[in-house]
Design an enzyme around this catalytic site. Structure first.
Site, PDB file in Angstrom:
ATOM      1  N   LYS A 154      -1.859  42.080  10.725  1.00 36.29           N
ATOM      2  CA  LYS A 154      -0.441  41.804  10.935  1.00 36.29           C
ATOM      3  C   LYS A 154      -0.191  40.431  11.535  1.00 36.29           C
ATOM      4  O   LYS A 154       0.587  40.256  12.477  1.00 36.29           O
ATOM      5  CB  LYS A 154       0.212  42.890  11.777  1.00 36.29           C
ATOM      6  CG  LYS A 154       0.025  44.304  11.254  1.00 36.29           C
ATOM      7  CD  LYS A 154       0.333  44.435   9.761  1.00 36.29           C
ATOM      8  CE  LYS A 154       1.787  44.121   9.428  1.00 36.29           C
ATOM      9  NZ  LYS A 154       2.009  44.168   7.939  1.00 36.29           N
ATOM     10  N   HIS A 187     -13.077  36.947   3.567  1.00 32.14           N
ATOM     11  CA  HIS A 187     -11.995  37.362   4.461  1.00 32.14           C
ATOM     12  C   HIS A 187     -12.092  38.867   4.708  1.00 32.14           C
ATOM     13  O   HIS A 187     -12.524  39.637   3.834  1.00 32.14           O
ATOM     14  CB  HIS A 187     -10.626  37.002   3.871  1.00 32.14           C
ATOM     15  CG  HIS A 187     -10.275  37.787   2.633  1.00 32.14           C
ATOM     16  ND1 HIS A 187      -9.498  38.923   2.655  1.00 32.14           N
ATOM     17  CD2 HIS A 187     -10.615  37.608   1.324  1.00 32.14           C
ATOM     18  CE1 HIS A 187      -9.350  39.396   1.430  1.00 32.14           C
ATOM     19  NE2 HIS A 187     -10.032  38.610   0.599  1.00 32.14           N
ATOM     20  N   HIS A 195     -11.114  42.139   8.054  1.00 26.74           N
ATOM     21  CA  HIS A 195     -10.803  42.482   9.447  1.00 26.74           C
ATOM     22  C   HIS A 195     -12.105  42.717  10.225  1.00 26.74           C
ATOM     23  O   HIS A 195     -12.471  43.855  10.551  1.00 26.74           O
ATOM     24  CB  HIS A 195      -9.909  43.726   9.493  1.00 26.74           C
ATOM     25  CG  HIS A 195      -8.576  43.531   8.836  1.00 26.74           C
ATOM     26  ND1 HIS A 195      -7.789  42.424   9.064  1.00 26.74           N
ATOM     27  CD2 HIS A 195      -7.882  44.307   7.956  1.00 26.74           C
ATOM     28  CE1 HIS A 195      -6.667  42.524   8.363  1.00 26.74           C
ATOM     29  NE2 HIS A 195      -6.700  43.647   7.675  1.00 26.74           N
ATOM     30  N   ALA A 225       0.259  37.740   9.146  1.00 25.73           N
ATOM     31  CA  ALA A 225       0.515  37.054   7.869  1.00 25.73           C
ATOM     32  C   ALA A 225      -0.785  36.781   7.118  1.00 25.73           C
ATOM     33  O   ALA A 225      -0.864  35.876   6.285  1.00 25.73           O
ATOM     34  CB  ALA A 225       1.296  35.754   8.072  1.00 25.73           C
ATOM     35  N   ARG A 270      -0.846  35.639  16.285  1.00 28.25           N
ATOM     36  CA  ARG A 270       0.604  35.853  16.343  1.00 28.25           C
ATOM     37  C   ARG A 270       1.016  36.266  17.744  1.00 28.25           C
ATOM     38  O   ARG A 270       0.185  36.758  18.518  1.00 28.25           O
ATOM     39  CB  ARG A 270       0.965  36.951  15.324  1.00 28.25           C
ATOM     40  CG  ARG A 270       2.445  37.207  15.121  1.00 28.25           C
ATOM     41  CD  ARG A 270       2.623  38.256  14.047  1.00 28.25           C
ATOM     42  NE  ARG A 270       4.012  38.491  13.716  1.00 28.25           N
ATOM     43  CZ  ARG A 270       4.439  39.351  12.797  1.00 28.25           C
ATOM     44  NH1 ARG A 270       3.537  40.065  12.113  1.00 28.25           N
ATOM     45  NH2 ARG A 270       5.726  39.497  12.555  1.00 28.25           N
ATOM     46  N   THR A 303       6.721  43.992   6.184  1.00 25.26           N
ATOM     47  CA  THR A 303       6.753  45.368   6.673  1.00 25.26           C
ATOM     48  C   THR A 303       8.144  45.953   6.472  1.00 25.26           C
ATOM     49  O   THR A 303       9.152  45.318   6.800  1.00 25.26           O
ATOM     50  CB  THR A 303       6.378  45.406   8.164  1.00 25.26           C
ATOM     51  OG1 THR A 303       5.068  44.845   8.306  1.00 25.26           O
ATOM     52  CG2 THR A 303       6.376  46.831   8.683  1.00 25.26           C
ATOM     53  N   SER A 363       5.138  44.878  14.411  1.00 27.07           N
ATOM     54  CA  SER A 363       4.921  44.860  12.963  1.00 27.07           C
ATOM     55  C   SER A 363       3.912  45.921  12.558  1.00 27.07           C
ATOM     56  O   SER A 363       4.112  46.629  11.556  1.00 27.07           O
ATOM     57  CB  SER A 363       4.439  43.468  12.532  1.00 27.07           C
ATOM     58  OG  SER A 363       4.233  43.419  11.136  1.00 27.07           O
ATOM     59  N   SER A 405      -0.484  37.190   3.249  1.00 26.00           N
ATOM     60  CA  SER A 405       0.236  36.061   2.653  1.00 26.00           C
ATOM     61  C   SER A 405      -0.678  34.854   2.515  1.00 26.00           C
ATOM     62  O   SER A 405      -0.702  34.190   1.474  1.00 26.00           O
ATOM     63  CB  SER A 405       1.450  35.702   3.521  1.00 26.00           C
ATOM     64  OG  SER A 405       2.357  36.775   3.588  1.00 26.00           O
ATOM     65  N   TYR A 443       2.427  27.250  -1.370  1.00 24.49           N
ATOM     66  CA  TYR A 443       3.095  27.993  -0.302  1.00 24.49           C
ATOM     67  C   TYR A 443       4.611  27.819  -0.377  1.00 24.49           C
ATOM     68  O   TYR A 443       5.368  28.770  -0.183  1.00 24.49           O
ATOM     69  CB  TYR A 443       2.593  27.515   1.062  1.00 24.49           C
ATOM     70  CG  TYR A 443       3.293  28.184   2.232  1.00 24.49           C
ATOM     71  CD1 TYR A 443       2.874  29.419   2.695  1.00 24.49           C
ATOM     72  CD2 TYR A 443       4.382  27.579   2.846  1.00 24.49           C
ATOM     73  CE1 TYR A 443       3.524  30.044   3.746  1.00 24.49           C
ATOM     74  CE2 TYR A 443       5.037  28.193   3.892  1.00 24.49           C
ATOM     75  CZ  TYR A 443       4.601  29.423   4.343  1.00 24.49           C
ATOM     76  OH  TYR A 443       5.258  30.034   5.381  1.00 24.49           O
TER      77      TYR A 443
END
Length: 359
Positions: A87, A144, A146, A89, A168, A294, A176, A92, A283
């Site tokens: 969460k 990439h 988590h 971004a 963030r 979300t 979020s 994106s 972008y």
């Protein structure tokens, strides 16, 4: 005493004159031969110098080709790891990497851990390090997932990957995530989420002292940067905070913030064009830049925010966020300028001089 003159007979005079003439002829002949030898020597030296120059140019050209090949090989051997925090971004940003990989000729690989566990077992750490460093068919590569930070130096590798990340504001990230677990997002709207059906708002959760909005849930960005040490995952650990700060400035090439994502993308394009050439334009104009939103997210009240901010956990996570933001803005200030409302990257601002030895 008087001068004694001895008169030579004519025949002897003739012989002496003839001998002198022969000697002069011989001497001139020798001088001519010496001149010819000198000319040959000068031409040989000149040819040798020409060969040396040609050889030097050939060697310089070879070195230039080898240097260019080495740089190309270096780029082609590059591995980036984006150990994305949930969460922030991250989807994106990752979609930009996916959209560019074909054009810029690199591979994108998602690290999918069981139950999204950010801590790998020791055997999986070894496997992962081996894959990243030795899987040549996948290089250059953008990984990439988590996963918390993993220190490659512990495994004796010669070349470490380049780490990047985004973080963030900790409360915004938690809010979020809270609504994401209940309502999902517009990326995969049909997918059933773990807390689907729970209509309780974030404010109601805070007021009721619920576990999904408890201050302990804020403890995520620090351990992601701290890494695979047990102390990293002890909620509220001061050691973990300091280790996360250390890793951020020493192990990550660039860490951006969600709130300034475009600047992050622009700086990556300037620093790593092999991967991110065209990223800024994509972008700004691409359809996937803000793909994941979300659903049903309601901003928390000031009362809910104030209650969370009373906890030491928030203070530590916010300290880490502010630390990362300050570092990002420092890097940006030395890399980006604004003109007529548009951002642009500074050109190269250094050069080389007084290069010795002279060729």
């Amino acid at each position: 005493m008087g001068l004694l003159r001895v008169m030579m007979p004519p025949k002897l005079q003739l012989l002496a004159l003839l001998a002198f003439a022969v000697a002069m002829f011989f001497l001139e002949n020798q001088i001519q031969k010496l001149e010819e030898s000198r000319g040959k020597l000068e031409r040989a030296i000149a040819r040798h110098e020409v060969r040396e120059i040609e050889q030097r140019h050939t060697q310089d050209g070879q070195r230039e080709r080898e240097t260019a090949a080495a740089l190309s090989d270096s780029d082609d051997d590059l591995v980036i790891i984006y150990n994305r925090v949930p969460k922030t971004a991250s989807t994106s940003f990752t979609n930009i990497a996916y959209d560019l990989c074909g054009k810029n000729r690199y591979h994108v690989l998602h690290i999918n851990t069981t139950k999204n566990n950010p801590v790998m077992s020791i055997q999986d750490q070894v496997r992962f390090v081996k894959n990243v460093t030795e899987w040549r068919e996948m290089k250059p590569a953008f990984y990439h997932g988590h996963v918390s930070f993993l220190d490659f130096t512990k495994f004796g590798v010669k070349r470490k990957p380049v780490y990047i990340n985004l973080i963030r504001d900790p409360i915004e990230r938690l809010v979020s995530y809270y609504y994401f677990l209940r309502f999902g997002d517009d990326y995969r709207p049909g997918l059933r989420r773990r807390k689907q059906g729970d209509k309780k708002t974030f404010d109601e959760c805070v007021s009721a002292g619920g576990s999904d909005c408890a201050p302990e849930r804020l403890w995520l960005q620090i351990p992601f940067f701290c890494g695979h040490y047990s102390e990293c995952w002890n909620v509220g650990s001061q050691w973990a905070l300091e280790q996360a700060k250390y890793n951020l400035v020493n192990e990550y090439m660039l860490v951006g913030v969600t709130e300034e994502l475009e600047d992050f993308v622009m700086m990556l394009e300037a620093a790593l064009p092999r991967f991110f050439r065209g990223a800024t334009e994509l972008y700004k104009t691409g359809k996937k830049s803000h793909l994941r939103r979300t659903s049903e997210k309601k901003p928390p009240t000031k009362e809910s925010v104030a209650k969370l901010q009373q906890s030491n956990i928030w203070k530590m996570e916010n300290e880490f966020y502010e630390f990362a933001l300050e570092q990002f803005q420092f890097v940006r200030a030395h890399a980006v300028r604004e003109k007529d409302g548009e951002l642009y990257m500074l050109a190269q601002n250094f050069f080389y001089e007084k290069i010795y030895p002279k060729n």
